[in-house]
Write a protein that holds these residues in place. Structure first.
Motif, PDB file in Angstrom:
ATOM      1  N   GLY A  85       0.493  -1.232  -0.081  1.00  0.00           N
ATOM      2  CA  GLY A  85       0.033   0.067  -0.219  1.00  0.00           C
ATOM      3  C   GLY A  85       0.511   1.540   0.102  1.00  0.00           C
ATOM      4  N   LYS A 117     -10.348   5.144  -0.454  1.00  0.00           N
ATOM      5  CA  LYS A 117      -8.885   5.304   0.914  1.00  0.00           C
ATOM      6  C   LYS A 117      -8.701   6.198   1.103  1.00  0.00           C
ATOM      7  CE  LYS A 117      -7.134   1.645  -1.987  1.00  0.00           C
ATOM      8  NZ  LYS A 117      -6.227   0.714  -3.001  1.00  0.00           N
ATOM      9  N   ARG A 118      -8.016   6.081   2.687  1.00  0.00           N
ATOM     10  CA  ARG A 118      -8.213   7.328   3.416  1.00  0.00           C
ATOM     11  C   ARG A 118      -6.316   7.457   2.655  1.00  0.00           C
ATOM     12  NH1 ARG A 118      -9.226   6.063   8.523  1.00  0.00           N
ATOM     13  NH2 ARG A 118      -8.483   3.902   7.897  1.00  0.00           N
ATOM     14  N   ALA A 130     -10.871   9.904  -3.896  1.00  0.00           N
ATOM     15  CA  ALA A 130     -10.687   9.453  -2.580  1.00  0.00           C
ATOM     16  C   ALA A 130     -11.488   9.029  -1.025  1.00  0.00           C
ATOM     17  CB  ALA A 130      -9.173   9.956  -1.966  1.00  0.00           C
ATOM     18  N   ARG A 131     -11.679   8.778  -0.390  1.00  0.00           N
ATOM     19  CA  ARG A 131     -12.175   8.666   1.424  1.00  0.00           C
ATOM     20  C   ARG A 131     -11.629  10.535   1.620  1.00  0.00           C
ATOM     21  NH1 ARG A 131     -12.882   5.204   6.404  1.00  0.00           N
ATOM     22  NH2 ARG A 131     -13.406   6.773   7.857  1.00  0.00           N
ATOM     23  N   GLU A 150      -4.405   3.988   3.472  1.00  0.00           N
ATOM     24  CA  GLU A 150      -4.926   2.908   3.268  1.00  0.00           C
ATOM     25  C   GLU A 150      -4.189   2.515   2.146  1.00  0.00           C
ATOM     26  OE1 GLU A 150      -9.718   2.048   4.775  1.00  0.00           O
ATOM     27  OE2 GLU A 150      -8.682   4.084   3.606  1.00  0.00           O
ATOM     28  N   LEU A 151      -3.784   4.155   1.899  1.00  0.00           N
ATOM     29  CA  LEU A 151      -2.570   4.186   0.618  1.00  0.00           C
ATOM     30  C   LEU A 151      -1.609   5.396   0.079  1.00  0.00           C
ATOM     31  CD1 LEU A 151      -1.960   3.339  -2.758  1.00  0.00           C
ATOM     32  CD2 LEU A 151      -3.887   5.373  -2.930  1.00  0.00           C
TER      33      LEU A 151
END
Length: 304
Positions: A84, A117-118, A140-141, A220-221
């Motif tokens: 990640g 993703k965060r 993205a989140r 998360e990334l």
């Protein structure tokens, strides 16, 4: 003849710069115009593997090296990294390929896709801005950009920082990543809070660690956009005679862009270090004039 390691010509203009900044049909149209004008493109060609640098020199009257700089810089003291955590160029290339309509397994699997993703981007240059703004467009989140200095000392374009903020990117200033949290997949970035200390030799204030102010930024990334360095071309091309500086860039004459090797010239980032497309264009035009003169002189001598 242009020798290119990728399946499309254009280098970073094709695969590194996002389409919202540089529309890809414009680049593809220009390549088509060059082909129509007689330029031959040899794609998927790795110099040093598929053809030697010596062979290229033997087949052509003059050679221009315009490879750019593609070696990604890494974090110091980062230690082992879980999955990640991606390089900026890999992330941007996957995004651009997806926009071209290519099959991109790494994007489809989510490895190089920020959707939902965060996302944490590490770096403060224009490449970091490309990454954060691409992540926003992928849905993205959340997107955060960590930079170890303050806004005033950020190397990237202030206009792009403002654009990114307007689009929803959060900037975390004076924050230095030192490691990652997670076993198989990253769950966070270990961050040290910084403050600006005394100026360094360039006059730029150096960041200092604030002891006891560490924290974890959830992610998360993670995308590393720490800048680029030259590849070791003399070793990759088995050309130890190719003159380079102590930084690994190619040494040239500032006016003509000629190297010490007869008929060999170099321009752009591989001479300047990571810089802007417009400077590479200017270098290329100046080198073209010098190459034309070199070839004309060689023809005149042969005619005598």
């Amino acid at each position: 003849t242009v020798y290119d390691r990728y399946d499309r010509a254009g280098g970073l203009m094709t695969y590194g710069i996002p389409g919202f900044k540089l529309e890809k049909p414009v680049i593809m149209q220009r390549i088509e115009q060059l082909e129509a004008g007689g330029v031959q493109f040899v794609l998927n060609c790795n110099v040093g593997e598929d053809i030697s640098f010596a062979a290229i020199r033997g087949q052509h009257d003059a050679v221009l090296i315009a490879t750019g700089v593609y070696k990604s810089r890494e974090l110091e003291r980062a230690g082992a990294a879980p999955g990640g955590i991606e390089r900026a160029l890999d992330y941007l290339t996957a995004s651009n390929r997806q926009c071209f309509g290519d099959e991109v397994p790494e994007f489809d699997s989510g490895a190089l896709n920020a959707a939902g993703k965060r996302v944490v981007v590490i770096g403060g240059g224009d490449t970091a801005m490309d990454c954060v703004r691409t992540a926003i467009r992928q849905g993205a989140r959340s997107v955060k950009c960590l930079y170890r200095r303050d806004r005033a000392n950020m190397p990237g374009s202030q206009r792009e920082v403002l654009n990114a903020e307007e689009e929803g990117v959060e900037f975390v200033w004076q924050a230095a990543p030192v490691g990652f949290i997670g076993d198989e997949v990253v769950t966070g970035v270990q961050v040290q809070r910084m403050r600006l200390g005394a100026p360094d030799v360039t006059g730029r204030r150096a960041p200092e660690v604030i002891e006891g102010a560490d924290y974890v930024e959830e992610a998360e990334l993670v995308i590393k956009a720490l800048g680029f360095a030259p590849e070791d071309l003399p070793a990759l091309w088995n050309a130890p005679e190719l003159p380079v500086t102590r930084w690994g860039t190619i040494r040239t004459n500032a006016a003509t862009h000629a190297t010490d090797l007869p008929g060999v010239y170099a321009v752009g980032d591989i001479v300047r270090g990571a810089s802007l497309v417009v400077w590479a264009i200017r270098d290329g035009r100046e080198a073209a004039d010098a190459i034309l003169e070199y070839v004309s002189q060689a023809e005149a001598v042969a005619a005598e």
